[in-house]
Design a protein around this motif. Structure first.
Motif, PDB file in Angstrom:
ATOM      1  N   ALA A  21      18.631 -10.797 -57.725  1.00 19.54           N
ATOM      2  CA  ALA A  21      19.116 -12.083 -58.235  1.00 19.54           C
ATOM      3  C   ALA A  21      18.404 -13.229 -57.533  1.00 19.54           C
ATOM      4  O   ALA A  21      18.020 -14.219 -58.156  1.00 19.54           O
ATOM      5  N   VAL A  25      16.265 -15.879 -59.693  1.00 23.38           N
ATOM      6  CA  VAL A  25      16.856 -17.196 -59.914  1.00 23.38           C
ATOM      7  C   VAL A  25      15.785 -18.294 -59.911  1.00 23.38           C
ATOM      8  O   VAL A  25      15.863 -19.258 -60.672  1.00 23.38           O
ATOM      9  N   ILE A 230      15.637  -9.163 -65.907  1.00 26.60           N
ATOM     10  CA  ILE A 230      16.918  -9.752 -65.519  1.00 26.60           C
ATOM     11  C   ILE A 230      17.161 -11.062 -66.261  1.00 26.60           C
ATOM     12  O   ILE A 230      18.235 -11.302 -66.801  1.00 26.60           O
ATOM     13  N   VAL A 242      21.734 -14.651 -64.835  1.00 28.94           N
ATOM     14  CA  VAL A 242      20.861 -14.046 -63.830  1.00 28.94           C
ATOM     15  C   VAL A 242      21.685 -13.147 -62.902  1.00 28.94           C
ATOM     16  O   VAL A 242      21.293 -12.024 -62.599  1.00 28.94           O
ATOM     17  N   LEU A 243      22.834 -13.644 -62.474  1.00 31.52           N
ATOM     18  CA  LEU A 243      23.673 -12.841 -61.582  1.00 31.52           C
ATOM     19  C   LEU A 243      24.086 -11.543 -62.252  1.00 31.52           C
ATOM     20  O   LEU A 243      23.924 -10.458 -61.692  1.00 31.52           O
ATOM     21  N   ALA A 246      21.042  -9.256 -62.854  1.00 34.58           N
ATOM     22  CA  ALA A 246      20.514  -8.660 -61.629  1.00 34.58           C
ATOM     23  C   ALA A 246      21.407  -7.518 -61.142  1.00 34.58           C
ATOM     24  O   ALA A 246      20.927  -6.442 -60.776  1.00 34.58           O
TER      25      ALA A 246
END
Lengths: 291, 236
Positions: A21, A25, A230, A242-243, A246
């Protein structure tokens, strides 16, 4: 599979996911704000890993402290990269922009090969072999440190986006460039900051990762690809996406590795990508949804 | 000060010029309308003023200095506020965020709270919607946000591109009431409208644009009585 093995795989998947992540990011920030696809993202991670390695080997700096050396250097690189390469590239069609960042990716790989040779390098310290028991499962110390730092940084990143003027500026530029300019926001300045922060996050990830993972000139490629998976799986340009993307990729890889084999695990992120593209092409958390 | 002068401005997209030889002056505190049918080049003039489109020939002067290649963001900071065609809001951000985003520099930042209070006083409906995402608002409310956002930049000249388009007459009346209150406080206004009747009734002076050129200018009241204007734009 026993529940202990499952928990172990889950934990190491979440740990990897947190690190992924942090790598992804920055890519999503640059894409969200500038609509530039930076294929050289992973190469800057590679440089940051070498930075951590060199700081440890030649200056005796602990990788955790090396973050404070390497991150500013990467931010500066982002700043210079914007003015030197990306700004002129913004004027050409998207396909040419991709060629520019793809070319940069290869250039950096071969320059790294010249400077560092093809050896696999790793920072090894006393704590490298240490580990922590969390109930019945075990986590390696370097991974634990990197994951913890990722969680802290992602939190800070989120707060910056939501609570500061700089964060607001980046969010509005990503939604309407002309609307932002007419609000008195300097677009080039915002792009420059997005690039500096986007690469700066790699300056934090790199030194921490080189304690857990070998660095070589081509290590970045894999991370660029995973970061793309991701970002696309999560929904282009969305922080929440993204979180989720990931953690999903990290856990899926890790479960596949313990159920099946390591080579199957390596294919899992891309299978996931194809699956999401077929079933939910806008990504799991579309950019409009969770910003 | 606070005087906008366009002299011999030509601009366009691709090879063709959309507007040619535009001369236009807005004195401080004046309310000026720019009217003309769809495609006459009204929005092109707006963009040469706010900096979203470069001029090809001619000059745009503001506060006695030629703006030249000055960026749109710097023109906004210099006191030229725009309510653009299509509004260009930040749909995923809340109403408050939309407004705050237009006060991240200099004096606008220093007076942010005051500016927010002022906008919410002018448009009480926005106060009720403060925490709502701009993209979920009605057209009239979005137009209010666009005007509020421009006001947050502390403009001395406010350029509005088709503020009445697609809105209910009641909402249009509400918005024009706010605009006239603002001009009483000394704000200059450039109102670009397809709705000729409405705009001529709201301003001091007007320019009529046809196929990229200014064909008529004069006091708004005189243009309202002009047989040519009545025939071409008022359907009388």
């Amino acid at each position: 599979m026993s529940s202990t093995i499952f928990l172990q795989a889950l934990l190491s998947g979440l740990t990897n996911g947190a690190i992924y992540a942090l790598v992804a990011v920055g890519l999503t920030l640059v894409f969200g704000v500038m609509r530039i696809v930076n294929f050289a993202h992973g190469e800057f991670l590679m440089l940051a890993m070498y930075g951590g390695y060199l700081a440890f080997t030649f200056l005796g700096v602990d990788p955790i402290l090396a973050v404070f050396l390497v991150a500013p250097v990467l931010m500066l690189m982002g700043y210079l990269l914007f003015d030197g390469l990306i700004r002129p590239a913004l004027k050409v069609p998207e396909i040419n922009q991709m060629a520019v960042t793809l070319g940069l990716s290869l250039l950096l790989q071969y320059l790294a090969l010249v400077v560092f040779k093809a050896d696999n390098l790793l920072v090894t310290q006393e704590r490298s072999t240490a580990s922590i028991w969390l109930g019945p499962v075990l986590i390696q110390m370097p991974q634990a440190i990197a994951a913890l730092a990722s969680v802290i940084l992602l939190g800070l990143f989120y707060l910056t986006l939501r609570k500061t003027d700089l964060g607001l500026i980046m969010r509005v530029v990503s939604q309407s460039r002309d609307g932002a300019a007419l609000s008195g926001i300097d677009i080039s300045g915002t792009y420059r900051w997005a690039m500096a922060i986007g690469l700066g996050t790699l300056g934090i990830a790199g030194p921490l990762m080189v304690s857990a993972l070998y660095v070589n000139p081509h290590v970045g490629q894999l991370f660029t690809l995973k970061a793309f998976v991701i970002v696309i799986v999560g929904g282009m340009g969305s922080f929440g996406g993204v979180l989720i993307g990931a953690l999903l990729v990290g856990v899926a890889e890790s479960l596949a590795a313990s159920w099946l084999t390591a080579s199957v695990a390596a294919a899992v992120p891309f299978a996931l990508l194809i699956l999401v593209m077929l079933l939910r092409p806008e990504g799991l958390v579309p950019a409009g949804g969770s910003r | 000060m606070s005087r906008l002068v366009l002299q011999g401005v030509a601009a366009g997209y691709g090879k063709a010029n959309v507007i040619r030889g535009i001369d236009l002056t807005i004195e401080r505190g004046r309310r000026v309308a720019l009217v003309g049918s769809n495609g006459a080049g009204k929005s092109t003039i707006v963009k040469t003023i706010n900096g979203l489109l470069p001029t090809r020939t001619g000059t745009v002067d503001w506060d006695g200095a030629t703006l030249g290649a000055m960026k749109a963001s710097d023109r906004t900071r210099a006191g030229i506020g725009t309510v653009p065609e299509g509004r260009m809001l930040f749909p995923e951000c809340t109403v408050t965020e939309n407004l705050v985003a237009a006060s991240t520099f200099g004096a606008a930042r220093a007076h942010r709270e005051e500016g927010l209070a002022r906008v919410y006083e002018l448009f009480p409906r926005l106060r009720e919607r403060a925490g709502q995402r701009a993209g979920t608002l009605s057209g009239g409310e979005q137009q209010m946000v666009a005007i509020g956002r421009a006001l947050m930049t502390r403009p001395r000249l406010l350029v509005l591109d088709e503020p009445s388009i697609g809105l209910a007459p009641k909402v249009v009346a509400e918005i024009f009431e706010v605009l006239s209150a603002l001009t009483r406080e000394g704000l200059s206004l450039l109102l670009v409208e397809q709705n000729v009747q409405l705009s001529l009734r709201s301003v001091d002076e007007a320019y009529v644009l046809r196929q990229g050129e200014i064909v008529l200018r004069g006091p708004a009241a005189a243009l309202l009585d002009d047989p040519q204007v009545r025939a071409a734009y008022l359907g009388q």
